[in-house]
Design a protein around this motif. Structure first.
Motif, PDB file in Angstrom:
ATOM      1  N   GLN A 175     -18.548   2.265   0.807  1.00 24.65           N
ATOM      2  CA  GLN A 175     -19.389   1.070   0.968  1.00 24.65           C
ATOM      3  C   GLN A 175     -18.554  -0.202   0.798  1.00 24.65           C
ATOM      4  O   GLN A 175     -18.747  -1.182   1.517  1.00 24.65           O
ATOM      5  CB  GLN A 175     -20.528   1.111  -0.040  1.00 24.65           C
ATOM      6  N   TRP A 176     -17.634  -0.162  -0.148  1.00 25.00           N
ATOM      7  CA  TRP A 176     -16.762  -1.333  -0.318  1.00 25.00           C
ATOM      8  C   TRP A 176     -15.847  -1.510   0.881  1.00 25.00           C
ATOM      9  O   TRP A 176     -15.520  -2.628   1.269  1.00 25.00           O
ATOM     10  CB  TRP A 176     -15.936  -1.208  -1.609  1.00 25.00           C
ATOM     11  N   VAL A 177     -15.424  -0.397   1.470  1.00 23.41           N
ATOM     12  CA  VAL A 177     -14.591  -0.475   2.671  1.00 23.41           C
ATOM     13  C   VAL A 177     -15.336  -1.244   3.758  1.00 23.41           C
ATOM     14  O   VAL A 177     -14.802  -2.140   4.405  1.00 23.41           O
ATOM     15  CB  VAL A 177     -14.212   0.949   3.162  1.00 23.41           C
ATOM     16  N   GLN A 178     -16.632  -0.924   3.900  1.00 24.49           N
ATOM     17  CA  GLN A 178     -17.438  -1.629   4.906  1.00 24.49           C
ATOM     18  C   GLN A 178     -17.636  -3.087   4.524  1.00 24.49           C
ATOM     19  O   GLN A 178     -17.546  -3.995   5.335  1.00 24.49           O
ATOM     20  CB  GLN A 178     -18.809  -0.975   5.037  1.00 24.49           C
ATOM     21  N   PHE A 205      -8.242  -3.714  -2.874  1.00 23.81           N
ATOM     22  CA  PHE A 205      -7.701  -3.257  -4.156  1.00 23.81           C
ATOM     23  C   PHE A 205      -7.572  -4.396  -5.154  1.00 23.81           C
ATOM     24  O   PHE A 205      -6.500  -4.722  -5.636  1.00 23.81           O
ATOM     25  CB  PHE A 205      -6.366  -2.544  -3.930  1.00 23.81           C
ATOM     26  N   THR A 206      -8.706  -4.994  -5.438  1.00 25.57           N
ATOM     27  CA  THR A 206      -8.714  -6.043  -6.448  1.00 25.57           C
ATOM     28  C   THR A 206      -9.488  -5.500  -7.642  1.00 25.57           C
ATOM     29  O   THR A 206     -10.230  -4.526  -7.522  1.00 25.57           O
ATOM     30  CB  THR A 206      -9.413  -7.304  -5.917  1.00 25.57           C
ATOM     31  N   LEU A 207      -9.321  -6.153  -8.776  1.00 25.01           N
ATOM     32  CA  LEU A 207      -9.964  -5.658 -10.001  1.00 25.01           C
ATOM     33  C   LEU A 207     -11.492  -5.578  -9.878  1.00 25.01           C
ATOM     34  O   LEU A 207     -12.075  -4.549 -10.206  1.00 25.01           O
ATOM     35  CB  LEU A 207      -9.538  -6.526 -11.197  1.00 25.01           C
ATOM     36  N   PRO A 208     -12.149  -6.636  -9.377  1.00 26.60           N
ATOM     37  CA  PRO A 208     -13.618  -6.544  -9.296  1.00 26.60           C
ATOM     38  C   PRO A 208     -14.086  -5.371  -8.434  1.00 26.60           C
ATOM     39  O   PRO A 208     -15.058  -4.696  -8.761  1.00 26.60           O
ATOM     40  CB  PRO A 208     -14.030  -7.872  -8.659  1.00 26.60           C
ATOM     41  N   LEU A 242     -12.427  -2.558  -7.832  1.00 29.03           N
ATOM     42  CA  LEU A 242     -12.132  -1.323  -8.554  1.00 29.03           C
ATOM     43  C   LEU A 242     -13.194  -1.066  -9.619  1.00 29.03           C
ATOM     44  O   LEU A 242     -13.719   0.042  -9.756  1.00 29.03           O
ATOM     45  CB  LEU A 242     -10.756  -1.460  -9.203  1.00 29.03           C
ATOM     46  N   LEU A 243     -13.527  -2.117 -10.363  1.00 28.70           N
ATOM     47  CA  LEU A 243     -14.547  -1.984 -11.408  1.00 28.70           C
ATOM     48  C   LEU A 243     -15.880  -1.606 -10.780  1.00 28.70           C
ATOM     49  O   LEU A 243     -16.613  -0.762 -11.299  1.00 28.70           O
ATOM     50  CB  LEU A 243     -14.697  -3.302 -12.181  1.00 28.70           C
ATOM     51  N   GLY A 244     -16.178  -2.224  -9.647  1.00 26.63           N
ATOM     52  CA  GLY A 244     -17.433  -1.935  -8.957  1.00 26.63           C
ATOM     53  C   GLY A 244     -17.507  -0.473  -8.544  1.00 26.63           C
ATOM     54  O   GLY A 244     -18.527   0.190  -8.716  1.00 26.63           O
ATOM     55  N   ILE A 245     -16.400   0.029  -8.012  1.00 24.22           N
ATOM     56  CA  ILE A 245     -16.368   1.426  -7.555  1.00 24.22           C
ATOM     57  C   ILE A 245     -16.560   2.369  -8.739  1.00 24.22           C
ATOM     58  O   ILE A 245     -17.356   3.307  -8.688  1.00 24.22           O
ATOM     59  CB  ILE A 245     -15.041   1.733  -6.822  1.00 24.22           C
ATOM     60  N   ILE A 246     -15.857   2.089  -9.838  1.00 25.37           N
ATOM     61  CA  ILE A 246     -15.959   2.992 -10.992  1.00 25.37           C
ATOM     62  C   ILE A 246     -17.382   2.959 -11.558  1.00 25.37           C
ATOM     63  O   ILE A 246     -17.978   3.999 -11.850  1.00 25.37           O
ATOM     64  CB  ILE A 246     -14.925   2.618 -12.077  1.00 25.37           C
TER      65      ILE A 246
END
Lengths: 359, 310
Positions: free
Chosen positions: B262-265, B5-8, B10-14
């Motif tokens: 994917q970010w979780v992995q 849960f960091t800004l980069p 979060l931005l990547g997910i959005i």
């Protein structure tokens, strides 16, 4: 009138089913109708099982492929090898037939049985998902040889003697390329896009990870599995996720990796391929590919069958025996020290000096 | 876990979430029109594949992405027309004929691809367009206003189709035909005509959805490149309760969770990869299960219509 229209529409649906090349689910008992999608390469007079030629009969190989012969990946690696072998042996000595896009296992099983009953000498089921079908079919055709991979299981322990198995030690090429990528990475981040964490792909990824780590350059390596061999979009998002995270060197394999390669090309980050030569797909960014060469394996298999042995042997493709080759892209200049280190590691790997634990 | 849960991230997910909602939006909104008029088209995936192929083929051969897009829309439209002929004129069972069209699209696109293009290749797709002013806002500009043109089109389609469905006579006719074709017929609305239009429109949008994959988002074509996205799009129509805004919500949610897994992995969160990959699908099922009560399905969905019968 309405009934006629309904029948017409049913016919349309049926026609579309046929066009799509969907093979029948049940195995046909008679040899005559070949499974749709079956292509006989460069041979006009075959298909029927009648023996025509007077001299030595052509050796007949049938190939079942999960993907297409043009997938730039695992399926194409095997198909190309057979075609090369055919060029070498002559079209009158080696005959090839294949069924592609057999992603549904019952379809593949029907095709395997069909080829066996047509009297093919060797039926290759090119995918680890086809094992149980082979074990079921092979005992019905004791004088037909079968092969499948990647696996080490020939089913000999279950009393079946006409199945060959082939596998590859893909981790070692992965190790060398992992080291090269780590040395090339400026951001000190390397990303891997794997399809499903099993078999050949799993070993390859293990090799890459250890190759990166053993350079001790402080490069981090992360892996995302897409959970599919065919989900091109998932591969593309995987590559983009790695790139957003700052990775500037990417790895991946399977026929779906084209999605990741396109993303690498678009974002101008390095790519290392596996299974088939990825360089033509994106000559700007593909540094190297570990390429399967099935020719030596096929040659030995055919010789073994001609000598009267129809299975029970496991072939392991390695960098040493020519089953694998690391192909570099001549358009991308690799610093001399990196190349030297890569060559040194390759030698070490070939001498067996590097251990890569797979568990 | 905190690393996730960091800004980069979060931005990547959005960013990815918005980007990859595009094909779902095109396909599911097209399907919304079709279903709103009472036709369940399960052939969306096949139409997407034909659109993806023809868009890629024409773009490669002519070097013009817009011609590629046009070709995709035309091909999708033709497939839609075929679906309309089968299901509206011939009145074949909609589910079966849709599946037939899916298989036709899958087989035909693969066959055409291998015969006309030889092997897998890549193409330079629609480039990202940064919207003036809005695109300059820190963070927001990058994730919302720096996408390729088809992403903007897909999101614009939501208010446009909302307006068409709820504010125009045509929209009223579509809804009437899907709700009560007999009543619409007695009022002089051509039930079959409306269904022909919506199913063909659904095909056009499915074709564009396919092209958004092959010449805008991933920029390759390969056998079965959609990998079942068209079926997800059909599910998203149910998920979105046959409303464009609902479809928007569903597409974004699905796409965000897909990016999240994917970010979780990537961040090494100890969840098995197979589990992570399943996340978006599990979530879709859960939401579908809980939202079923408020859903108002078009009453005449999957029902054939013949004047003078009921």
């Amino acid at each position: 009138m309405k009934r006629l229209l309904f029948q017409l529409s049913l016919v349309l649906v049926l026609v579309s089913l046929v066009v799509s090349g969907c093979a029948p689910a049940a195995a046909p008992a008679t040899p005559a109708p070949a499974v749709e999608n079956t292509v006989i390469v460069e041979v006009e007079k075959v298909v029927t099982a009648t023996p025509a030629p007077v001299e030595e009969k052509a050796f007949r190989v049938a190939l079942i492929l999960p993907s297409t012969t043009k997938d730039s990946s695992f399926s194409q690696a095997m198909y190309d090898a057979l075609v090369r072998l055919q060029e070498e042996m002559g079209k009158d000595k080696l005959e090839i037939a294949y069924s592609e896009s057999m992603f549904k296992i019952p379809d593949a099983a029907a095709a395997i049985r069909d080829y066996a009953s047509q009297g093919y000498n060797l039926v290759i089921a090119h995918g680890s998902q086809y094992g149980s079908s082979l074990a079921e079919i092979a005992p019905d055709f004791p004088t037909t040889a079968f092969a499948w991979g990647t696996t080490v299981n020939t089913f000999q322990s279950e009393g079946i003697n006409n199945i060959f198995a082939y596998t590859g030690t893909s981790q070692f090429g992965g190790y060398v390329m992992g080291a090269v990528g780590a040395m090339l990475s400026k951001s000190k981040k390397v990303g891997i896009c794997g399809p499903i964490e099993t078999g050949d792909n799993r070993n390859y990824v293990k090799g890459v990870v250890q190759g990166v780590k053993d350079t001790n350059l402080g490069v981090t390596v992360t892996t995302i599995w897409t959970g599919s061999y065919s989900d091109v979009t998932a591969m593309a998002t995987c590559a983009q996720t790695h790139i957003q995270d700052g990775a500037d060197v990417l790895y991946g394999s399977s026929q779906s990796s084209t999605g990741a390669i396109a993303a690498a090309k678009e974002n101008n980050v390095y790519w290392f391929g596996h299974q088939y030569d990825n360089i033509p797909l994106a000559p700007e960014v593909v540094v190297a590919s570990q390429v399967y060469d099935f020719v030596p394996t096929l040659k030995d298999m055919i010789a073994t069958i001609k000598a009267g042995v129809y299975g029970g042997k496991v072939y392991t493709l390695t960098l040493q025996n020519g089953g694998f080759e690391i192909r570099y892209n001549k358009n991308i200049e690799i610093p001399a020290d990196v190349k030297a280190k890569a060559d040194e590691l390759l030698e070490k790997v070939k001498k067996g000096e590097i251990e890569i634990p797979l568990d | 876990m905190g690393d996730l849960f960091t800004l980069p991230v979060l931005l990547g997910i959005i960013y990815s979430g918005i980007r990859f909602a595009t094909p779902y939006l095109f396909a599911a909104i097209g399907e919304t029109f079709s279903q709103r008029s009472g036709v369940l088209n399960l052939g969306v995936d096949g139409m997407m594949l034909m659109g993806a192929y023809s868009g890629f083929f024409v773009a490669v051969k002519t070097n013009n992405l817009w011609l590629g897009l046009l070709a995709a829309a035309l091909t999708g439209g033709l497939m839609g027309l075929l679906m309309a002929v089968i299901s509206v004129t011939f009145q074949a069972t909609q589910g079966i004929s849709g599946i037939g069209l899916h298989i036709l699209g899958l087989g035909l696109s693969t066959l055409l691809f291998t015969t006309t293009m030889g092997g897998v290749g890549t193409i330079g797709g629609f480039p990202p367009v940064r919207i003036p002013l809005l695109g300059e806002i820190p963070y927001i500009g990058d994730i919302f206003f720096n996408h390729n043109i088809l992403v903007y089109f897909a999101f614009l389609l939501v208010p446009v189709s909302n307006w068409i469905l709820y504010k125009t006579t045509f929209g009223l006719q579509v809804r009437a035909v899907g709700q009560s074709p007999e009543a619409a017929d007695t009022l002089g609305v051509s039930v079959k005509g409306i269904r022909y239009i919506t199913v063909t429109l659904g095909g056009i949008l499915a074709g564009i959805a396919g092209a958004s994959i092959s010449i805008a988002l991933i920029n390759v074509f390969q056998e079965n490149i959609t990998n079942g996205m068209g079926f997800i799009a059909v599910a998203l129509v149910y998920f979105g309760a046959w409303r464009p805004t609902g479809v928007l919500f569903g597409s974004l949610l699905f796409s965000f969770v897909n990016a999240l897994q994917q970010w979780v992995q990537l961040k090494g969160i100890p969840i098995p990869a197979g589990m992570a990959v399943m996340l978006p699908y599990i979530l879709t099922i859960v939401v579908l299960a809980f939202s079923s009560r408020r859903i108002s399905k078009p009453a005449a969905l999957t029902k054939k219509f013949e004047r003078g019968e009921s």
